[in-house]
Design an enzyme around this catalytic site. Structure first.
Site, PDB file in Angstrom:
ATOM      1  N   ILE A  82     -82.235  15.162 101.000  1.00 21.08           N
ATOM      2  CA  ILE A  82     -81.915  13.743 100.954  1.00 21.08           C
ATOM      3  C   ILE A  82     -81.786  13.681  99.152  1.00 21.08           C
ATOM      4  O   ILE A  82     -83.061  14.097  99.162  1.00 21.08           O
ATOM      5  CB  ILE A  82     -82.765  13.060 101.744  1.00 21.08           C
ATOM      6  CG1 ILE A  82     -82.285  11.103 101.279  1.00 21.08           C
ATOM      7  CG2 ILE A  82     -84.399  12.938 101.135  1.00 21.08           C
ATOM      8  CD1 ILE A  82     -83.806  10.005 102.198  1.00 21.08           C
ATOM      9  N   SER A  83     -81.235  13.559  98.733  1.00 20.56           N
ATOM     10  CA  SER A  83     -80.437  13.148  97.626  1.00 20.56           C
ATOM     11  C   SER A  83     -81.591  12.059  96.624  1.00 20.56           C
ATOM     12  O   SER A  83     -82.582  11.235  96.969  1.00 20.56           O
ATOM     13  CB  SER A  83     -79.133  12.601  97.331  1.00 20.56           C
ATOM     14  OG  SER A  83     -77.961  13.938  97.198  1.00 20.56           O
ATOM     15  N   GLN A  84     -81.912  12.970  95.383  1.00 17.67           N
ATOM     16  CA  GLN A  84     -82.985  11.739  94.895  1.00 17.67           C
ATOM     17  C   GLN A  84     -82.537  10.169  94.859  1.00 17.67           C
ATOM     18  O   GLN A  84     -80.526  10.251  94.321  1.00 17.67           O
ATOM     19  CB  GLN A  84     -82.287  12.554  93.562  1.00 17.67           C
ATOM     20  CG  GLN A  84     -83.226  11.607  92.453  1.00 17.67           C
ATOM     21  CD  GLN A  84     -82.767  12.428  90.727  1.00 17.67           C
ATOM     22  OE1 GLN A  84     -82.205  13.608  90.812  1.00 17.67           O
ATOM     23  NE2 GLN A  84     -83.456  11.850  90.254  1.00 17.67           N
TER      24      GLN A  84
END
Length: 211
Positions: A59-61
């Site tokens: 899950i992206s920053q």
């Protein structure tokens, strides 16, 4: 660790890092990121960091999600956005609170099966999910006012360029080999494509096919 105060701290950090679109900041505040990560990692959900979601994906920053979303929804906000790489569905949920229709493709079937009921539980009925090859896009629903790609190909896929709206359609996409990726904003004007760099980033590679 999922309290309003914790979310407010994250939003404040994003403001300090240059995110200014109030719609994007409100989505980051309101979308329950802790639901999109493993229960064991829920206490870290509102840190500004990428987290594993299994199957070699992340899950992206939040800053990256906010930056990409801000670029895609800049005025005029597109009516339809194609997302390549649904993953856990967090970026999808952030987009869906701003854009009228979100079409999202994921190559890994287990992630589609996980994301679909979660997005539905959040009453996001303007999201259309598909198990498929992101390199091919979703031609049946083209053209798209925005295309957001959440994994990095070595080169921009031609099929995605062709599915951008000719009248100012925008793509936000990380491009390049692992460790040397550049986030690009590509705007289509007829047969011309204007490119602008949004900085250096680190994403998992965009892979073809389905699994």
């Amino acid at each position: 660790m999922t309290s309003a105060r914790t979310r407010d701290r994250l939003v404040q950090r994003l403001k300090e890092q240059g995110i200014s679109d109030h719609r994007v900041l409100e989505q980051i505040r309101s979308v329950p990121r802790h639901l999109f990560v493993d229960e064991a990692l829920a206490s870290r959900a509102y840190e500004d960091t990428a987290l594993p979601i299994g199957l070699g994906q992340t899950i992206s920053q939040p800053w990256v999600v906010a930056r990409m979303t801000e670029a895609i929804v800049a005025e005029p906000t597109p009516e339809k956005v194609l997302e390549i790489g649904t993953g856990c569905g967090y970026q999808t949920a952030v987009l869906a609170g701003i854009v009228p229709q979100v079409y999202s493709i994921e190559r890994l079937a287990p992630l589609v099966r996980r994301a679909r009921p979660l997005l539905r539980s959040l009453d996001l009925y303007n999201v259309h999910l598909r198990h498929g090859d992101g390199f091919e896009g979703w031609k049946r629903h083209a053209p798209f006012g925005g295309i957001l790609v959440t994994a990095a190909p070595d080169q921009v896929p031609q099929a995605l360029l062709e599915q951008l709206d000719e009248d100012g359609g925008r793509m936000v996409i990380p491009v390049g080999p692992r460790g040397r990726q550049e986030l690009l904003e590509i705007t289509r004007h007829g047969d011309q494509y204007e490119r602008r760099s949004l900085g250096l980033v680190s994403f998992v590679p965009l892979l073809g096919g389905t699994a």
